[in-house]
Design an enzyme around this catalytic site. Structure first.
Site, short mmCIF file in Angstrom:
data_model
loop_
_atom_site.label_atom_id
_atom_site.label_comp_id
_atom_site.label_asym_id
_atom_site.label_seq_id
_atom_site.Cartn_x
_atom_site.Cartn_y
_atom_site.Cartn_z
N GLY A 93 -12.33 -5.09 -2.79
CA GLY A 93 -11.42 -3.96 -3.01
C GLY A 93 -10.11 -4.40 -3.64
N LYS A 134 -12.00 2.39 11.81
CA LYS A 134 -11.04 1.31 12.04
C LYS A 134 -11.18 0.74 13.46
CE LYS A 134 -9.17 0.78 8.07
NZ LYS A 134 -9.55 -0.40 7.27
N ASP A 179 -14.19 -5.99 -6.99
CA ASP A 179 -14.05 -4.56 -6.69
C ASP A 179 -15.31 -3.84 -7.18
OD1 ASP A 179 -11.27 -2.77 -6.01
OD2 ASP A 179 -12.94 -1.64 -6.88
N GLY A 217 -7.21 -2.20 -5.51
CA GLY A 217 -6.51 -1.13 -4.80
C GLY A 217 -5.03 -1.41 -4.62
N TYR A 272 -11.89 8.05 9.47
CA TYR A 272 -11.21 6.80 9.10
C TYR A 272 -10.85 6.02 10.37
CZ TYR A 272 -7.48 3.87 7.01
OH TYR A 272 -6.68 2.83 6.57
P1 NAD Z 1 -7.24 1.45 -1.92
O1 NAD Z 1 -7.97 2.71 -1.73
O2 NAD Z 1 -6.03 1.44 -2.76
O3 NAD Z 1 -8.22 0.33 -2.50
C1 NAD Z 1 -9.52 0.18 -2.00
C2 NAD Z 1 -10.36 -0.47 -3.08
O4 NAD Z 1 -11.68 -0.59 -2.59
C3 NAD Z 1 -10.43 0.34 -4.39
O5 NAD Z 1 -10.01 -0.45 -5.48
C4 NAD Z 1 -11.90 0.72 -4.50
O6 NAD Z 1 -12.38 0.72 -5.85
C5 NAD Z 1 -12.56 -0.36 -3.67
N1 NAD Z 1 -13.87 0.03 -3.16
C6 NAD Z 1 -14.28 1.23 -2.70
N2 NAD Z 1 -15.58 1.18 -2.33
C7 NAD Z 1 -15.99 -0.09 -2.55
C8 NAD Z 1 -17.22 -0.76 -2.38
N3 NAD Z 1 -18.31 -0.15 -1.92
N4 NAD Z 1 -17.28 -2.09 -2.69
C9 NAD Z 1 -16.21 -2.72 -3.17
N5 NAD Z 1 -15.02 -2.14 -3.39
C10 NAD Z 1 -14.92 -0.83 -3.07
O7 NAD Z 1 -6.92 0.86 -0.46
P2 NAD Z 1 -5.73 -0.09 -0.03
O8 NAD Z 1 -4.55 0.76 0.24
O9 NAD Z 1 -5.61 -1.23 -0.95
O10 NAD Z 1 -6.27 -0.55 1.40
C11 NAD Z 1 -7.03 -1.72 1.57
C12 NAD Z 1 -7.40 -1.83 3.04
O11 NAD Z 1 -6.21 -1.80 3.84
C13 NAD Z 1 -8.28 -0.70 3.56
O12 NAD Z 1 -9.17 -1.20 4.52
C14 NAD Z 1 -7.30 0.23 4.25
O13 NAD Z 1 -7.91 0.97 5.26
C15 NAD Z 1 -6.30 -0.77 4.81
N6 NAD Z 1 -5.00 -0.16 5.05
C16 NAD Z 1 -4.26 0.29 4.01
C17 NAD Z 1 -3.03 0.89 4.27
C18 NAD Z 1 -2.17 1.41 3.15
O14 NAD Z 1 -1.17 2.10 3.43
N7 NAD Z 1 -2.48 1.12 1.89
C19 NAD Z 1 -2.58 1.02 5.59
C20 NAD Z 1 -3.39 0.57 6.62
C21 NAD Z 1 -4.60 -0.04 6.35
C1 AKB Z 2 -3.75 6.09 5.19
O1 AKB Z 2 -2.81 6.92 5.19
O2 AKB Z 2 -4.95 6.39 5.26
C2 AKB Z 2 -3.38 4.63 5.16
C3 AKB Z 2 -3.26 4.09 6.54
C4 AKB Z 2 -1.99 4.26 7.28
O3 AKB Z 2 -4.19 3.55 7.06
N1 AKB Z 2 -2.18 4.48 4.40
#
Ligand code: NAD
Ligand code: AKB
Length: 321
Positions: free
Chosen positions: A8, A146, A34, A11, A142
């Protein structure tokens, strides 16, 4: 020397974690993967990038063998709002992908980083000073993935000795890549719209309080927990971490310190509001502070100043082309 695989990687987090890991461990030791096709500009020979669908176990096995992977940062997932729109797909990607990652880690002896979230809590969790160990009955798909992910990582650590580690991240604010379908995306959008248009229509109520963090602190947390001494980790898979507890109104006020005419109005999205209402207001992250010296650098004021100046620089660069 073994390498680090990031799933991923295109992202919101991966776009900044990959460069941070490359700066620390060497460009050719960090493999960005990705489901989306990696842009050719990022796919130079010295910056290894690959297509990888984490729901396809065979692709993971091949990548780990081909690149001699020792550590996996598993970021691929559907975020809260996207997951609620497609719960079956969310289970398949979030749980199926994690299971495949853990299985490949078991087979090849890799360490695994798994990002949990404030979404792993639910309406019956204490909302303020949310303890490290507490009730976890999330009501979004979600959140279900988690909390299940946290448990599955614990199981692989105790049953198969896989070195799984993780943090419960709050909403992340950043300017490099757009957020990918989360509930806390409003915070990022508010900064971008303030700089571009001077106004923003927010889909979350003005007074909804949630934990947030600026991306540089999130990157530090992810790298620090992976580098911590194993015998210091009491809760290896899911450390609460936070940097600030804010509402749309307090973020707007902080932006107005720099852009006084910034206007925010509200058109609440009931789905994302319900998710936000089910999450804690402020985590207690004292366990991470005690066990691996977690200490965020950015509060709301420092983050706002930096975000606005970075976005203004980027906008000026685009306009001068
Ligand atoms: P994002 O949605 O920006 O990026 C996720 C990436 O995963 C995307 O580039 C997408 O193309 C890729 N993806 C989707 N399905 C896939 C698959 N089957 N195989 C491979 N890649 C795939 O998410 P993010 O914000 O970068 O978050 C990354 C992780 O961190 C996630 O697990 C998310 O739950 C966790 N997280 C994020 C936040 C936040 O605020 N960004 C907060 C808490 C937790
Ligand atoms: C979302 O809003 O889904 C994420 C998170 C807090 O896990 N940014």
């Amino acid at each position: 020397m073994s390498s680090i695989l990031v799933t991923g990687a295109l992202g919101q987090i991966g776009s900044e974690l990959v460069p941070a890991l490359r700066a620390r461990f060497g460009t050719n030791r960090v493999i960005a993967t990705d489901l989306r096709v990696v842009p050719s500009s990022a796919a130079a020979a010295e910056s290894p990038c690959d297509h990888l669908d984490c729901t396809e176990a065979q692709q993971l096995h091949e990548a780990v063998r081909r690149y001699n992977v020792g550590t996996i940062y598993h970021l691929a997932a559907l975020l809260s709002a996207s997951a609620e729109a497609a719960p079956q797909l969310a289970w398949c990607v979030n749980m199926g992908g994690l299971y495949n990652v853990l299985e490949v880690a078991r087979a090849y002896g890799c360490g695994v980083f798994f990002p949990s979230s404030i979404g792993a809590f639910g309406p019956s969790t204490p909302k303020d000073a949310t303890p490290q160990v507490t009730i976890q009955r999330p009501t979004s798909i979600y959140g279900v993935t988690k909390v299940s992910g946290e448990l599955l990582c614990d199981y692989y650590a105790s049953r198969f000795n896989v070195d799984t580690r993780g943090v419960r991240l709050p909403g992340l604010v950043s300017y490099v890549a757009a957020p990918g379908g989360g509930t806390t995306d409003y915070a990022v959008e508010m900064f971008i719209h303030a700089v571009r248009y001077g106004r923003y229509t927010c889909f979350i109520q003005a007074g909804t309080r949630l934990d947030m963090m600026y991306m540089p602190d999130a990157l530090s947390a992810m790298i620090q927990v992976m580098e911590a001494k194993a015998d210091r980790l009491r809760y290896r898979n899911a450390y609460n971490v936070t940097a600030m507890s804010v509402t749309p109104a307090t973020i707007a006020d902080a932006i107005r310190q720099h852009i006084p005419d910034f206007v925010v109005d509200y058109e609440v999205d009931p789905v994302r509001q319900a998710i936000a209402d089910s999450w804690p207001r402020a985590l207690d992250d004292s366990a991470a502070r005690e066990d691996w010296s977690w200490a965020p650098q950015f509060d709301l004021q420092a983050m706002t100043k930096d975000m606005l100046s970075r976005l203004q620089d980027r906008l000026a660069a685009v306009r001068s082309r």
